[in-house]
Design an enzyme around this catalytic site. Structure first.
Site, PDB file in Angstrom:
ATOM      1  N   VAL A 112       4.236  -0.930   3.909  1.00  0.00           N
ATOM      2  CA  VAL A 112       2.914  -1.136   4.495  1.00  0.00           C
ATOM      3  C   VAL A 112       2.140  -1.962   3.472  1.00  0.00           C
ATOM      4  O   VAL A 112       2.095  -1.610   2.290  1.00  0.00           O
ATOM      5  CB  VAL A 112       2.209   0.211   4.778  1.00  0.00           C
ATOM      6  CG1 VAL A 112       0.801  -0.020   5.289  1.00  0.00           C
ATOM      7  CG2 VAL A 112       3.011   1.032   5.785  1.00  0.00           C
TER       8      VAL A 112
ATOM      9  N   LYS B 198       2.230  -2.936   8.926  1.00  0.00           N
ATOM     10  CA  LYS B 198       3.404  -2.074   8.734  1.00  0.00           C
ATOM     11  C   LYS B 198       4.624  -2.904   9.110  1.00  0.00           C
ATOM     12  O   LYS B 198       4.800  -3.260  10.276  1.00  0.00           O
ATOM     13  CB  LYS B 198       3.256  -0.814   9.609  1.00  0.00           C
ATOM     14  CG  LYS B 198       4.371   0.189   9.443  1.00  0.00           C
ATOM     15  CD  LYS B 198       4.029   1.540  10.051  1.00  0.00           C
ATOM     16  CE  LYS B 198       5.228   2.466  10.055  1.00  0.00           C
ATOM     17  NZ  LYS B 198       4.946   3.816  10.469  1.00  0.00           N
TER      18      LYS B 198
ATOM     19  N   PHE C 243      11.447   2.912   6.791  1.00  0.00           N
ATOM     20  CA  PHE C 243      11.923   1.700   7.449  1.00  0.00           C
ATOM     21  C   PHE C 243      11.193   0.439   7.035  1.00  0.00           C
ATOM     22  O   PHE C 243      11.300  -0.578   7.697  1.00  0.00           O
ATOM     23  CB  PHE C 243      11.868   1.894   8.971  1.00  0.00           C
ATOM     24  CG  PHE C 243      12.776   3.014   9.396  1.00  0.00           C
ATOM     25  CD1 PHE C 243      14.144   2.837   9.384  1.00  0.00           C
ATOM     26  CD2 PHE C 243      12.263   4.243   9.746  1.00  0.00           C
ATOM     27  CE1 PHE C 243      15.002   3.873   9.727  1.00  0.00           C
ATOM     28  CE2 PHE C 243      13.111   5.290  10.104  1.00  0.00           C
ATOM     29  CZ  PHE C 243      14.489   5.106  10.089  1.00  0.00           C
TER      30      PHE C 243
ATOM     31  N   ASP D 165       5.882  14.974  12.847  1.00  0.00           N
ATOM     32  CA  ASP D 165       6.016  14.793  11.396  1.00  0.00           C
ATOM     33  C   ASP D 165       4.648  14.977  10.720  1.00  0.00           C
ATOM     34  O   ASP D 165       4.307  14.243   9.795  1.00  0.00           O
ATOM     35  CB  ASP D 165       6.599  13.411  11.089  1.00  0.00           C
ATOM     36  CG  ASP D 165       7.242  13.351   9.701  1.00  0.00           C
ATOM     37  OD1 ASP D 165       7.520  14.426   9.114  1.00  0.00           O
ATOM     38  OD2 ASP D 165       7.454  12.233   9.196  1.00  0.00           O
TER      39      ASP D 165
ATOM     40  N   LEU E 167       0.825  -1.216   0.000  1.00  0.00           N
ATOM     41  CA  LEU E 167       0.000   0.000   0.000  1.00  0.00           C
ATOM     42  C   LEU E 167       0.856   1.262   0.000  1.00  0.00           C
ATOM     43  O   LEU E 167       0.424   2.326  -0.413  1.00  0.00           O
ATOM     44  CB  LEU E 167      -0.904   0.027   1.246  1.00  0.00           C
ATOM     45  CG  LEU E 167      -1.873  -1.138   1.410  1.00  0.00           C
ATOM     46  CD1 LEU E 167      -2.505  -1.102   2.787  1.00  0.00           C
ATOM     47  CD2 LEU E 167      -2.949  -1.050   0.330  1.00  0.00           C
ATOM     48  N   GLY E 168       2.055   1.116   0.499  1.00  0.00           N
ATOM     49  CA  GLY E 168       2.937   2.280   0.577  1.00  0.00           C
ATOM     50  C   GLY E 168       4.246   1.860   1.202  1.00  0.00           C
ATOM     51  O   GLY E 168       4.404   0.721   1.670  1.00  0.00           O
ATOM     52  N   SER E 169       5.217   2.784   1.159  1.00  0.00           N
ATOM     53  CA  SER E 169       6.458   2.450   1.849  1.00  0.00           C
ATOM     54  C   SER E 169       6.992   3.687   2.532  1.00  0.00           C
ATOM     55  O   SER E 169       6.726   4.813   2.118  1.00  0.00           O
ATOM     56  CB  SER E 169       7.484   1.858   0.885  1.00  0.00           C
ATOM     57  OG  SER E 169       7.653   2.721  -0.195  1.00  0.00           O
ATOM     58  N   GLY E 170       7.723   3.437   3.592  1.00  0.00           N
ATOM     59  CA  GLY E 170       8.305   4.526   4.359  1.00  0.00           C
ATOM     60  C   GLY E 170       9.789   4.304   4.481  1.00  0.00           C
ATOM     61  O   GLY E 170      10.362   3.462   3.766  1.00  0.00           O
TER      62      GLY E 170
HETATM   63  P1  ATP Z   1       8.092   7.576   6.939  1.00  0.00           P
HETATM   64  O1  ATP Z   1       9.285   7.094   6.259  1.00  0.00           O
HETATM   65  O2  ATP Z   1       7.379   8.667   6.152  1.00  0.00           O
HETATM   66  O3  ATP Z   1       8.270   7.902   8.375  1.00  0.00           O
HETATM   67  P2  ATP Z   1       6.967   5.088   7.722  1.00  0.00           P
HETATM   68  O4  ATP Z   1       8.019   4.059   7.417  1.00  0.00           O
HETATM   69  O5  ATP Z   1       6.819   5.429   9.162  1.00  0.00           O
HETATM   70  O6  ATP Z   1       7.098   6.365   6.841  1.00  0.00           O
HETATM   71  P3  ATP Z   1       4.179   5.277   7.124  1.00  0.00           P
HETATM   72  O7  ATP Z   1       4.288   6.729   6.780  1.00  0.00           O
HETATM   73  O8  ATP Z   1       3.452   4.927   8.364  1.00  0.00           O
HETATM   74  O9  ATP Z   1       5.607   4.561   7.123  1.00  0.00           O
HETATM   75  O10 ATP Z   1       3.532   4.533   5.883  1.00  0.00           O
HETATM   76  C1  ATP Z   1       4.079   4.629   4.587  1.00  0.00           C
HETATM   77  C2  ATP Z   1       2.945   4.749   3.571  1.00  0.00           C
HETATM   78  O11 ATP Z   1       2.096   3.590   3.650  1.00  0.00           O
HETATM   79  C3  ATP Z   1       2.015   5.935   3.834  1.00  0.00           C
HETATM   80  O12 ATP Z   1       2.475   7.096   3.213  1.00  0.00           O
HETATM   81  C4  ATP Z   1       0.700   5.445   3.254  1.00  0.00           C
HETATM   82  O13 ATP Z   1       0.651   5.667   1.863  1.00  0.00           O
HETATM   83  C5  ATP Z   1       0.725   3.954   3.494  1.00  0.00           C
HETATM   84  N1  ATP Z   1       0.005   3.597   4.736  1.00  0.00           N
HETATM   85  C6  ATP Z   1       0.459   3.737   5.999  1.00  0.00           C
HETATM   86  N2  ATP Z   1      -0.419   3.314   6.902  1.00  0.00           N
HETATM   87  C7  ATP Z   1      -1.491   2.875   6.205  1.00  0.00           C
HETATM   88  C8  ATP Z   1      -2.750   2.290   6.581  1.00  0.00           C
HETATM   89  N3  ATP Z   1      -3.049   2.084   7.847  1.00  0.00           N
HETATM   90  N4  ATP Z   1      -3.607   1.956   5.591  1.00  0.00           N
HETATM   91  C9  ATP Z   1      -3.277   2.168   4.277  1.00  0.00           C
HETATM   92  N5  ATP Z   1      -2.112   2.688   3.866  1.00  0.00           N
HETATM   93  C10 ATP Z   1      -1.214   3.055   4.808  1.00  0.00           C
END
Ligand code: ATP
Length: 351
Positions: A27, A42, A24, A139, A19-22
């Site tokens: 997701v 996550k 670390f 953030d 669904l997405g990536s951050g």
């Molecule tokens: P960052 O590097 O920005 O700190 P992170 O590793 O902490 O990111 P998140 O920002 O929590 O990760 O999630 C990354 C992406 O995944 C988000 O931008 C979003 O598109 C998707 N995402 C996160 N949580 C959810 C969720 N509960 N349901 C659907 N998509 C999600």
């Protein structure tokens, strides 16, 4: 120390699409085998050992989990479960299907201030609740404000990503340099003690945006910004007053989330104030332009990181760079502002 489940997450959940990536990890959509309910997982890569600079320290994951556990609010992503293996921790969280709020708005032809305030109120309620527990997000930015479902008439806001969030202890100073350049508060850049007020430095449109991150940070510290008439001609005087009371360099003077909820732009006291508000609208042309630029910057960062990784791997293959040197070079990138870095990719490729 938090107790995470040691069972294999896949025994309980079927892992689905990304669904997405951050920074670390990824997701992914997950399906609970017992109930057939869909959640999001996550996946956070853990740091292998103390000397490694890749992956997250378990303590940071524990902090994120502890914070999410204490933030049960309709406008904050809910945490259901946590699994741990040797290499990663998986947070099972509420699945949020409506995408980013800003993308939803950018697709609209018009947006009245009334409609914008409906969203803003939900964000402020979530933030006020979080701050009442002395937790700061650190953030808050458009990417972290999502919609539960964008197909309903009044979409519901969900705040995500508590990876930088911190529980503030009265009497204890907390300093951090993390955040995203366009949205970062001056006290973060100046490495001063932080409070919940750092979350209230949210201009949304980031009027400080410079040609590069260095210029953006300089603009913030120097309070160099412009509200050009062409963009704000349709904006009500109360909306401008509201924004100006958040763009205050001195964190103590900035409005709190509770104060924002009582500002006459959000909660009109007279019929005249309410009428002014519904006659005014958001300038969609400049909003769409801002959103497109924001998205472009996000993809630019992604391509920049991929290219860098590719070049370094090539050097590694050609034996001009040994694996430890590759890791060192990549680690150096972690000192760059957070939005100039790339997540999971590093871990997956280096494994
Ligand atoms: P960052 O590097 O920005 O700190 P992170 O590793 O902490 O990111 P998140 O920002 O929590 O990760 O999630 C990354 C992406 O995944 C988000 O931008 C979003 O598109 C998707 N995402 C996160 N949580 C959810 C969720 N509960 N349901 C659907 N998509 C999600």
């Amino acid at each position: 120390m938090s107790q995470f489940k040691l069972q294999n997450v896949e025994d309980y959940y079927e892992i689905g699409e990304v669904l997405g990536s951050g920074h670390f990890g990824q997701v992914r959509a997950v399906l609970e085998r017992a109930s057939g309910v869909r959640w999001a997982g996550k996946f956070l890569k853990l740091r292998r050992n103390a000397s490694s600079r890749l992956g997250l320290e378990r303590l940071s994951v524990e902090r994120e989990v502890e914070i999410l556990q204490s933030l049960q609010h309709p406008n904050i992503m809910a945490l259901r479960d946590v699994f741990e293996s040797r290499a990663e921790v998986v947070l099972i969280v509420e699945l949020i299907c409506g995408g980013e709020l800003f993308d939803f708005i950018a697709e609209k032809e018009s947006l009245s201030e009334d409609e914008a305030i409906e969203f803003l109120k939900q964000i402020l309620k979530g933030v006020a609740f979080m701050h009442s527990k002395h937790i700061a997000h650190f953030d808050l930015k458009p990417e972290n404000i999502m919609l539960a479902d964008k197909t309903v008439p009044h979409p519901h806001i969900k705040m995500i990503d508590f990876g930088l969030a911190h529980r503030l202890t009265p009497g204890e100073e907390y300093m951090s340099l993390s955040g995203t350049p366009q949205y970062i508060a001056p006290e973060v850049i100046n490495y001063e003690p932080l409070s919940e007020a750092a979350d209230m430095w949210l201009s949304g449109l980031s009027p400080f945006q410079g040609e590069n991150d260095e210029e953006t940070l300089k603009n913030i510290v120097g309070m160099i910004y412009e509200f050009e008439d062409i963009y704000f001609s349709q904006t009500s005087a109360m909306a401008k007053d509201f924004i100006e009371k958040l763009l205050i360099k001195d964190a103590v003077e900035r409005m709190t989330a509770e104060e924002c909820l009582l500002h006459p732009w959000i909660k009109p006291l007279t019929r005249k104030q309410a009428a002014n508000r519904s006659r005014s609208s958001i300038n969609m042309k400049s909003f769409k332009k801002f959103n497109a630029k924001r998205k472009w910057k996000m993809s630019y960062n992604m391509v920049w990181a991929c290219n860098r990784l590719f070049r370094l791997q090539l050097q590694c293959k050609n034996r001009s760079l040994e694996q430890p040197e590759l890791v060192r070079k990549l680690s150096m990138d972690w000192s760059r502002p957070r939005d100039m870095m790339l997540s999971g990719l590093y871990y997956y490729h280096l494994d």
